[in-house]
Design a protein around this motif. Structure first.
Motif, short mmCIF file in Angstrom:
data_model
loop_
_atom_site.label_atom_id
_atom_site.label_comp_id
_atom_site.label_asym_id
_atom_site.label_seq_id
_atom_site.Cartn_x
_atom_site.Cartn_y
_atom_site.Cartn_z
N ASP A 157 2.19 62.83 39.67
CA ASP A 157 2.87 63.03 38.40
C ASP A 157 3.72 61.79 38.09
OD1 ASP A 157 4.23 63.85 36.15
OD2 ASP A 157 4.74 65.83 36.95
N VAL A 158 3.07 60.79 37.51
CA VAL A 158 3.71 59.51 37.26
C VAL A 158 4.84 59.65 36.24
CG1 VAL A 158 3.36 57.15 36.45
CG2 VAL A 158 1.62 58.25 37.87
N ARG A 159 4.61 60.38 35.18
CA ARG A 159 5.65 60.54 34.15
C ARG A 159 6.92 61.15 34.75
NH1 ARG A 159 7.18 59.72 28.93
NH2 ARG A 159 8.54 61.36 28.20
N GLU A 160 6.77 62.14 35.61
CA GLU A 160 7.94 62.76 36.24
C GLU A 160 8.68 61.74 37.11
OE1 GLU A 160 10.42 64.47 39.15
OE2 GLU A 160 8.46 63.66 39.69
N ARG A 161 7.97 60.90 37.83
CA ARG A 161 8.62 59.87 38.66
C ARG A 161 9.30 58.83 37.79
NH1 ARG A 161 10.60 61.16 42.86
NH2 ARG A 161 10.80 62.88 41.45
N MET A 162 8.68 58.48 36.64
CA MET A 162 9.31 57.54 35.72
C MET A 162 10.63 58.10 35.20
SD MET A 162 6.14 56.16 33.41
CE MET A 162 7.09 54.94 32.50
N GLU A 163 10.62 59.37 34.82
CA GLU A 163 11.83 60.00 34.32
C GLU A 163 12.89 60.10 35.41
OE1 GLU A 163 10.32 63.65 32.70
OE2 GLU A 163 9.56 62.65 30.89
N ALA A 164 12.47 60.40 36.63
CA ALA A 164 13.41 60.46 37.76
C ALA A 164 14.02 59.08 38.03
CB ALA A 164 12.71 61.01 39.00
N PHE A 165 13.20 58.03 37.92
CA PHE A 165 13.69 56.66 38.11
C PHE A 165 14.73 56.34 37.05
CE2 PHE A 165 13.20 52.13 36.92
CZ PHE A 165 13.64 51.55 38.09
N ASP A 166 14.43 56.68 35.81
CA ASP A 166 15.36 56.44 34.71
C ASP A 166 16.66 57.21 34.93
OD1 ASP A 166 16.01 55.47 31.95
OD2 ASP A 166 15.92 57.61 31.50
N GLU A 167 16.55 58.48 35.29
CA GLU A 167 17.74 59.33 35.51
C GLU A 167 18.57 58.84 36.69
OE1 GLU A 167 16.18 63.30 35.81
OE2 GLU A 167 15.52 63.28 33.71
N ALA A 168 17.92 58.23 37.68
CA ALA A 168 18.64 57.72 38.85
C ALA A 168 19.43 56.45 38.52
CB ALA A 168 17.66 57.46 40.00
N GLY A 169 19.11 55.84 37.38
CA GLY A 169 19.83 54.63 36.98
C GLY A 169 19.01 53.36 37.01
N GLY A 170 17.71 53.49 37.22
CA GLY A 170 16.84 52.31 37.20
C GLY A 170 16.61 51.83 35.78
N GLU A 171 16.26 50.54 35.67
CA GLU A 171 15.96 49.96 34.36
C GLU A 171 14.44 49.87 34.21
OE1 GLU A 171 17.32 46.09 31.81
OE2 GLU A 171 16.68 45.71 33.88
N LEU A 172 13.94 50.35 33.09
CA LEU A 172 12.50 50.38 32.84
C LEU A 172 12.21 49.60 31.57
CD1 LEU A 172 9.81 51.47 33.81
CD2 LEU A 172 10.32 53.60 32.65
#
Length: 116
Positions: A61-76
């Motif tokens: 589930d790539v989209r879920e991992r992308m959202e989790a990365f964003d929520e954790a404070g990563g820059e996308l």
């Protein structure tokens, strides 16, 4: 942070150049792990990587991992030209960016990882 020789990696740049579900999923897992370890992390989507947000896969589930990365404070960030070539727009999670943004990611990071 851990007591490894890599403690000098305070800023990590990840360049994602694939739409392969497992590789993209793992790139974001790495990003999340690094953010949770106190590091600044930027992921730049380039080429096929700009398709990551739309990957549909039962196992990864790539989209879920992308959202989790964003929520954790990563820059996308996502290559604007690559999005335009695919007739796609940026999103709130993944804004349109430029080669200058990619240059900033790779020249200011202590370590750069390319996943392709």
């Amino acid at each position: 942070m851990s007591d490894t020789p890599d403690d000098d990696v305070g800023k990590l740049g990840i360049v994602l150049e694939t739409s392969d579900p497992e590789r993209a999923w793992n790139a974001f897992r790495l990003g999340i792990t690094a953010v949770e370890d106190g590091r600044d992390v930027s992921v730049f989507l380039l080429g096929e990587g700009v398709e990551a947000e739309e990957i549909e896969d039962d196992q990864f589930d790539v989209r879920e991992r992308m959202e989790a990365f964003d929520e954790a404070g990563g820059e996308l960030l996502a290559c604007g030209t690559c999005l335009e070539m695919r007739k796609r727009d940026g999103s709130e999670v993944c804004p349109i960016s430029t080669m200058n943004d990619l240059l900033e990611v790779v020249t200011t990071a202590d370590q750069v990882v390319t996943v392709g």
